[in-house]
Motif scaffolding. Structure first.
Motif, PDB file in Angstrom:
ATOM      1  N   UNK A   1     -37.477 -21.684  -6.961  1.00  0.00           N
ATOM      2  CA  UNK A   1     -38.620 -21.709  -7.873  1.00  0.00           C
ATOM      3  C   UNK A   1     -39.408 -20.396  -7.785  1.00  0.00           C
ATOM      4  N   UNK A   2     -39.568 -19.874  -6.585  1.00  0.00           N
ATOM      5  CA  UNK A   2     -40.284 -18.615  -6.431  1.00  0.00           C
ATOM      6  C   UNK A   2     -39.547 -17.476  -7.132  1.00  0.00           C
ATOM      7  N   UNK A   3     -38.217 -17.450  -7.048  1.00  0.00           N
ATOM      8  CA  UNK A   3     -37.452 -16.417  -7.750  1.00  0.00           C
ATOM      9  C   UNK A   3     -37.597 -16.558  -9.254  1.00  0.00           C
ATOM     10  N   UNK A   4     -37.609 -17.785  -9.738  1.00  0.00           N
ATOM     11  CA  UNK A   4     -37.808 -18.008 -11.172  1.00  0.00           C
ATOM     12  C   UNK A   4     -39.180 -17.482 -11.598  1.00  0.00           C
ATOM     13  N   UNK A   5     -40.190 -17.731 -10.785  1.00  0.00           N
ATOM     14  CA  UNK A   5     -41.534 -17.235 -11.099  1.00  0.00           C
ATOM     15  C   UNK A   5     -41.559 -15.711 -11.034  1.00  0.00           C
ATOM     16  N   UNK A   6     -40.771 -15.106 -10.144  1.00  0.00           N
ATOM     17  CA  UNK A   6     -40.664 -13.649 -10.109  1.00  0.00           C
ATOM     18  C   UNK A   6     -40.141 -13.108 -11.440  1.00  0.00           C
ATOM     19  N   UNK A   7     -39.140 -13.784 -11.992  1.00  0.00           N
ATOM     20  CA  UNK A   7     -38.602 -13.369 -13.287  1.00  0.00           C
ATOM     21  C   UNK A   7     -39.698 -13.454 -14.345  1.00  0.00           C
ATOM     22  N   UNK A   8     -40.450 -14.541 -14.333  1.00  0.00           N
ATOM     23  CA  UNK A   8     -41.543 -14.704 -15.296  1.00  0.00           C
ATOM     24  C   UNK A   8     -42.575 -13.598 -15.149  1.00  0.00           C
ATOM     25  N   UNK A   9     -42.858 -13.209 -13.925  1.00  0.00           N
ATOM     26  CA  UNK A   9     -43.834 -12.154 -13.677  1.00  0.00           C
ATOM     27  C   UNK A   9     -43.352 -10.825 -14.259  1.00  0.00           C
ATOM     28  N   UNK A  10     -42.067 -10.523 -14.075  1.00  0.00           N
ATOM     29  CA  UNK A  10     -41.520  -9.281 -14.616  1.00  0.00           C
ATOM     30  C   UNK A  10     -41.495  -9.332 -16.148  1.00  0.00           C
ATOM     31  N   UNK A  11     -41.086 -10.454 -16.702  1.00  0.00           N
ATOM     32  CA  UNK A  11     -41.008 -10.594 -18.155  1.00  0.00           C
ATOM     33  C   UNK A  11     -42.399 -10.617 -18.786  1.00  0.00           C
ATOM     34  N   UNK A  12     -43.287 -11.389 -18.181  1.00  0.00           N
ATOM     35  CA  UNK A  12     -44.601 -11.600 -18.786  1.00  0.00           C
ATOM     36  C   UNK A  12     -45.667 -10.620 -18.370  1.00  0.00           C
ATOM     37  N   UNK A  13     -45.476  -9.954 -17.245  1.00  0.00           N
ATOM     38  CA  UNK A  13     -46.458  -8.993 -16.769  1.00  0.00           C
ATOM     39  C   UNK A  13     -47.576  -9.650 -15.967  1.00  0.00           C
TER      40      UNK A  13
END
Length: 117
Positions: free
Chosen positions: A85-97
């Motif tokens: 889940x943390x890795x998925x949120x990392x992706x969201x952070x990179x995509x969403x800023x």
């Protein structure tokens, strides 16, 4: 799961209560949309867990706290690890800023409750 997390319990109770109001409207369009949404996340060519992780990424990127909470709970139910889940949120952070950061903080609070010993 709800017994492990007050945040999850509050969210699920509130969601159930609010959905009861929507169900009373007996709206055909809403029923069809809910059915489509439900079926999208079922096992298929992609495992349901992966679909929920994708839902978590999209929800955080779109900055929907209710959606982030829902998908984090579903990921937990389907056996996703906290690290996944943390890795998925990392992706969201990179995509969403950086606008994703407040949603990430609330997600981490929920994850802390869900994955505590």
């Amino acid at each position: 799961m709800a017994e492990k997390s007050a945040l999850a319990r509050h969210f699920l109770d509130n969601r159930t209560r609010l959905n009861e109001n929507v169900d009373k409207a007996d709206n055909f369009f809403i029923k069809r949309f809910y059915n489509l949404d439900h079926n999208t996340y079922l096992e298929g060519a992609l495992p349901a867990k992966y679909k929920e992780l994708m839902g978590l990424v999209a929800s955080a990127s779109l900055r929907c706290d209710d959606c982030v909470t829902y998908h984090a709970i579903q990921c937990y139910r389907l056996g996703a690890t906290r690290a996944e889940q943390e890795e998925a949120i990392n992706v969201a952070l990179v995509v969403g800023g950086s606008i994703v950061i407040p949603h990430m903080r609330r997600a981490y609070e929920l994850l802390t409750e869900l994955y505590s010993a």
